[in-house]
Design an enzyme around this catalytic site. Structure first.
Site, PDB file in Angstrom:
ATOM      1  N   HIS A 151      -3.279   6.631   3.745  1.00 27.06           N
ATOM      2  CA  HIS A 151      -3.809   5.547   2.917  1.00 27.06           C
ATOM      3  C   HIS A 151      -5.207   5.241   3.446  1.00 27.06           C
ATOM      4  O   HIS A 151      -5.404   5.044   4.644  1.00 27.06           O
ATOM      5  CB  HIS A 151      -2.896   4.329   3.024  1.00 27.06           C
ATOM      6  CG  HIS A 151      -3.525   3.087   2.489  1.00 27.06           C
ATOM      7  ND1 HIS A 151      -4.086   3.041   1.238  1.00 27.06           N
ATOM      8  CD2 HIS A 151      -3.713   1.863   3.023  1.00 27.06           C
ATOM      9  CE1 HIS A 151      -4.590   1.842   1.033  1.00 27.06           C
ATOM     10  NE2 HIS A 151      -4.368   1.105   2.110  1.00 27.06           N
ATOM     11  N   CYS A 204       0.819  -1.215   0.000  1.00 24.58           N
ATOM     12  CA  CYS A 204       0.000   0.000   0.000  1.00 24.58           C
ATOM     13  C   CYS A 204       0.850   1.261   0.000  1.00 24.58           C
ATOM     14  O   CYS A 204       0.343   2.342  -0.267  1.00 24.58           O
ATOM     15  CB  CYS A 204      -0.877   0.041   1.245  1.00 24.58           C
ATOM     16  SG  CYS A 204      -1.941  -1.381   1.363  1.00 24.58           S
ATOM     17  N   ASN A 217     -11.090   1.149  -0.319  1.00 25.92           N
ATOM     18  CA  ASN A 217      -9.635   1.094  -0.159  1.00 25.92           C
ATOM     19  C   ASN A 217      -9.053   0.690  -1.512  1.00 25.92           C
ATOM     20  O   ASN A 217      -9.251  -0.433  -1.976  1.00 25.92           O
ATOM     21  CB  ASN A 217      -9.302   0.056   0.929  1.00 25.92           C
ATOM     22  CG  ASN A 217      -7.812  -0.179   1.120  1.00 25.92           C
ATOM     23  OD1 ASN A 217      -7.008   0.138   0.252  1.00 25.92           O
ATOM     24  ND2 ASN A 217      -7.453  -0.751   2.256  1.00 25.92           N
TER      25      ASN A 217
END
Lengths: 289, 289
Positions: free
Chosen positions: A237, A113, A267
């Site tokens: 994030h 990520c 996400n």
């Protein structure tokens, strides 16, 4: 040391919208169950007619419609992704081809990520060391291709999308501080191998996120000789609202300081920060240049 | 600007040796046919008991046996590969785990055969900008997994292997110049998508290599304010002896200036330059530090 600035931003979400209603039916979940647990209302998947390269090219071309800079002056294209369908040529090379840039360095980056912040940091290094005038940094995911649709935990969270930033040198002083920490020791809590589906140990990821991310935020603020009071926005994030709320609580921050757009896009892994940046610029919450 | 130095090198080749004799039988080729066309006598493949991560960890651990530096001072692990079996966690994260480094930044890079020089360049940027004291840069390939064994052209050329360099800041002045140029427009001459086999248009790659690589060598030498006369060795990607000989001829260079170890290891993509560097250090052709 020269400063850098974000000149333009762009983002793109595929047309196939996956609502909580759709997932509630699929997994036989009560209404509001997903939203309460994740903060997500919608996420998007590519259709069979779109590829990860299409998404990356879309944001790259869009960003160029918003600026007058000479495309041939983009000397660096860095693409961060965890869901590429290819080894060669990389997504960045396809972007170069689509923009028909004659001379530039292309790179695809795989770093979980944190791919986008790594890509951004590398692009900045090239700029401040004088390697190039402008750099295009893209985060793109088609993680839906790697979802195990028997696994509620990941299916309700993740979505596809792309975001891009065009960055360059500026003569104005702009503070920059990075502190990117990897923990390979925890690598088995979130895995994806070619030909297999994505696996996530949700509890372990939650625990990791609410401890390590907090340390990381404190470290980067300290390194920059700032305090959290002087920071206007944290653009994390977009993992999960429970993680983001927990981070705000533990850092004694007003929730409004942590930018959240999870509800609308889910996400999107490497695409999450550049999509959020673009949204903030669109809303004039952040100012470009 | 601070200088960097190569502190240590390492390389590793899997045990399964694939000789020309074996391939001659497989493809019904005359003796010496492969060697004449490629300059290769041997290449190596991993067995079913080895993975790309094993190869990367092998060179990482080996390099640390050769140096007294504190492993915790390695702040950056960058792995270049075009044949990874995984998206998450990246190979670099597995190396961090194996070395048990507490704080560092890990990155996997995909940039075709130029992956290693890109990784090296990024590591150098982090060092000269003061982000870290030491960086570990690894090139690793298990390209045999992606070979189409019906295709003579690629099967006789490519092999598996790994190479690593440990780099750090030095107080001695050491010249460094990079010039990395991607050409996404030619991306279709060498492709590999997940779940598919590698495809190479050999003639187009040859043409590309003998024109673009020459321009690139001239560009980097010019940027460094040097001439080819002052360059002692060129350590090219070990593509094919015909390409390397053609480069030497066109640049009017003695062949001995271009380091070649193709005969022993084949073309190992991202691993080829660090394997050559390690061999040159072993032979004391190059001096570390």
């Amino acid at each position: 040391m020269q400063s850098i600035e974000i000149i333009e931003t762009s983002s793109y979400l595929p047309h196939k919208q996956i609502s909580n209603t759709f997932l509630n039916e699929k997994f036989n979940l009560p209404e509001n169950w997903i939203y309460k647990r994740t903060g997500i209302k919608n996420r998007y998947y590519i259709t069979s007619e779109e590829t990860i390269v299409d998404l990356a090219i879309h944001v790259a071309k869009d960003i160029l419609t918003k600026t007058t800079i000479d495309v041939q002056k983009i000397g660096n294209i860095i693409v961060a992704s965890t869901s590429s369908d290819r080894i060669m040529p990389g997504i960045s090379f396809e972007v170069q081809k689509a923009l028909n840039i004659q001379k530039c360095t292309c790179l695809d980056i795989v770093a979980g990520c944190s791919g986008f912040i790594n890509a951004f940091n590398i692009a900045r290094q090239g700029l401040v060391l004088g390697d190039t005038e402008y750099a295009l940094v893209i985060g793109v995911e088609t993680i839906s291709k790697f979802l195990n649709f028997e696994d509620v935990g990941t299916s309700i969270l993740l979505g596809d999308g792309a975001g891009a930033t065009l960055i360059g040198i500026t003569s104005h002083f702009k503070k920059y501080q990075s502190d990117i920490q990897s923990i390979g020791q925890s690598g088995d809590i979130l895995t994806c191998h070619h030909g297999e589906k994505l696996y996530m140990n949700g509890k372990a990821v939650y625990k990791y996120a609410v401890t390590k991310v907090i340390e990381n935020i404190q470290d980067v603020v300290n390194k920059a000789n700032e305090t959290l009071d002087t920071i206007k926005y944290i653009i994390p994030h977009q993992s999960n609202i429970r993680i983001l709320n927990s981070i705000a609580e533990k850092l004694l921050l007003e929730k409004s300081k942590i930018y959240v757009n999870l509800d609308k896009v889910g996400n999107t892994f490497c695409a999450s920060i550049p999509i959020a940046l673009d949204e903030m610029c669109e809303k004039k919450v952040l100012q470009k240049r």
